[in-house]
Design a protein around this motif. Structure first.
Motif, PDB file in Angstrom:
ATOM      1  N   ARG A  56     115.494 113.834 -14.012  1.00  8.82           N
ATOM      2  CA  ARG A  56     114.213 113.978 -14.720  1.00  8.82           C
ATOM      3  C   ARG A  56     114.101 115.359 -15.373  1.00  8.82           C
ATOM      4  N   THR A  57     114.475 116.398 -14.616  1.00  7.94           N
ATOM      5  CA  THR A  57     114.341 117.769 -15.115  1.00  7.94           C
ATOM      6  C   THR A  57     115.308 118.044 -16.259  1.00  7.94           C
ATOM      7  N   SER A  58     116.539 117.607 -16.135  1.00  6.44           N
ATOM      8  CA  SER A  58     117.505 117.855 -17.208  1.00  6.44           C
ATOM      9  C   SER A  58     117.114 117.094 -18.480  1.00  6.44           C
ATOM     10  N   THR A  59     116.629 115.871 -18.339  1.00  8.43           N
ATOM     11  CA  THR A  59     116.177 115.103 -19.507  1.00  8.43           C
ATOM     12  C   THR A  59     114.980 115.780 -20.156  1.00  8.43           C
ATOM     13  N   LEU A  60     114.036 116.234 -19.340  1.00 11.05           N
ATOM     14  CA  LEU A  60     112.850 116.924 -19.839  1.00 11.05           C
ATOM     15  C   LEU A  60     113.232 118.178 -20.625  1.00 11.05           C
ATOM     16  N   LEU A  61     114.136 118.978 -20.074  1.00 13.65           N
ATOM     17  CA  LEU A  61     114.566 120.202 -20.757  1.00 13.65           C
ATOM     18  C   LEU A  61     115.324 119.901 -22.046  1.00 13.65           C
ATOM     19  N   ARG A  62     116.182 118.882 -22.034  1.00 11.51           N
ATOM     20  CA  ARG A  62     116.918 118.511 -23.261  1.00 11.51           C
ATOM     21  C   ARG A  62     115.945 118.083 -24.359  1.00 11.51           C
ATOM     22  N   ASP A  63     114.969 117.262 -23.985  1.00 11.89           N
ATOM     23  CA  ASP A  63     113.996 116.792 -24.975  1.00 11.89           C
ATOM     24  C   ASP A  63     113.126 117.936 -25.493  1.00 11.89           C
ATOM     25  N   LEU A  64     112.748 118.835 -24.609  1.00  9.92           N
ATOM     26  CA  LEU A  64     111.858 119.932 -24.957  1.00  9.92           C
ATOM     27  C   LEU A  64     112.544 120.987 -25.821  1.00  9.92           C
ATOM     28  N   LEU A  65     113.749 121.374 -25.450  1.00 10.77           N
ATOM     29  CA  LEU A  65     114.418 122.497 -26.110  1.00 10.77           C
ATOM     30  C   LEU A  65     115.377 122.080 -27.218  1.00 10.77           C
ATOM     31  N   GLU A  66     115.679 120.800 -27.326  1.00 12.44           N
ATOM     32  CA  GLU A  66     116.558 120.247 -28.354  1.00 12.44           C
ATOM     33  C   GLU A  66     117.735 121.152 -28.681  1.00 12.44           C
ATOM     34  N   ASN A  67     117.719 121.822 -29.821  1.00 14.36           N
ATOM     35  CA  ASN A  67     118.866 122.619 -30.260  1.00 14.36           C
ATOM     36  C   ASN A  67     118.739 124.105 -29.948  1.00 14.36           C
ATOM     37  N   LEU A  68     117.835 124.485 -29.038  1.00 14.21           N
ATOM     38  CA  LEU A  68     117.641 125.902 -28.710  1.00 14.21           C
ATOM     39  C   LEU A  68     118.513 126.364 -27.547  1.00 14.21           C
ATOM     40  N   ALA A  69     118.899 125.431 -26.686  1.00 17.01           N
ATOM     41  CA  ALA A  69     119.721 125.769 -25.517  1.00 17.01           C
ATOM     42  C   ALA A  69     120.460 124.517 -25.072  1.00 17.01           C
ATOM     43  N   ALA A  70     121.575 124.722 -24.391  1.00 17.63           N
ATOM     44  CA  ALA A  70     122.322 123.608 -23.806  1.00 17.63           C
ATOM     45  C   ALA A  70     121.875 123.455 -22.357  1.00 17.63           C
ATOM     46  N   VAL A  71     121.775 122.215 -21.907  1.00 18.02           N
ATOM     47  CA  VAL A  71     121.383 121.920 -20.530  1.00 18.02           C
ATOM     48  C   VAL A  71     122.590 121.335 -19.819  1.00 18.02           C
ATOM     49  N   TYR A  72     123.087 122.059 -18.811  1.00 16.00           N
ATOM     50  CA  TYR A  72     124.241 121.614 -18.034  1.00 16.00           C
ATOM     51  C   TYR A  72     123.773 121.164 -16.662  1.00 16.00           C
ATOM     52  N   THR A  73     124.349 120.075 -16.190  1.00 11.76           N
ATOM     53  CA  THR A  73     124.011 119.592 -14.848  1.00 11.76           C
ATOM     54  C   THR A  73     125.255 119.612 -13.973  1.00 11.76           C
TER      55      THR A  73
END
Length: 194
Positions: A56-73
């Motif tokens: 849930r958190t990684s999806t939320l961050l990816r949707d929120l930050l789009e092309n501003l940062a990479a989200v690694y799990t």
């Protein structure tokens, strides 16, 4: 006779040696381990609440930050010569080569989030110490059991000078992205009533 020193010392591993062990197949392919302060630590099994919160958190961050940062799990980060942890979620600077030549280093990390169900004490004490020592400015521990977020900031030496505990109804913004407001409740697994 009083013994004041341990009759043995532990052998500490370097990141280079740890990686070599992995290449040689020393670890079972499904064995989850990480290198923390020269110690090879077996990571605890992920429960359903942990998995749900991480997803849930990684999806939320990816949707929120789009092309501003990479989200690694659960990918490695290179802190120093003796620590290569695999945080549940890491928000990193975008690398055009997708970190093909190295794991993200502290200067490339915006935020680390550990999701804790059975690992709360470990994440708040041991992991906080190595992240603070490496200068990680923003470190969160999502406590799924108590439905709280522990926010660690202001690293100094091997500790954080600030720890704030927020309840599930609060909101938070990453230090690097203060304009983005995240509802903690959205990071947690939903409460399912029977």
């Amino acid at each position: 006779m009083l013994i004041t020193e341990a009759p043995f010392t532990l052998r500490k591993w370097t990141v280079k040696e740890y990686r070599k062990l992995g290449e040689m197949g020393f670890f079972h392919p499904e064995e989850r381990v990480e290198l923390i302060s020269g110690n090879i630590i077996r990571m605890s099994a992920k429960g359903t609440a942990h998995t749900s919160a991480t997803r849930r958190t990684s999806t939320l961050l990816r949707d929120l930050l789009e092309n501003l940062a990479a989200v690694y799990t659960q990918d490695p980060i290179a802190l120093d010569d003796n620590s290569e942890p695999e945080p549940d979620i890491t928000l990193v600077r975008i690398d055009p080569f997708d970190y093909a030549t190295h794991h993200p280093t502290p200067s490339e990390v915006y935020l680390i989030i550990e999701v804790a169900d059975s690992s709360l004490a470990y994440d708040r004490e041991i992991k906080a110490k190595i992240y603070a020592r490496s200068g990680i400015a923003d470190y969160w521990v999502l406590n799924v059991n108590d439905r709280q977020l522990h926010v660690f900031r202001e690293p100094a030496d091997d500790r954080y000078q600030s720890e704030v505990i927020l309840g599930e109804t609060a909101n938070i913004s990453p230090l690097q992205f203060p304009d983005f407001n995240i509802a903690i409740q959205e990071m947690l697994p939903p409460i399912i009533s029977n």
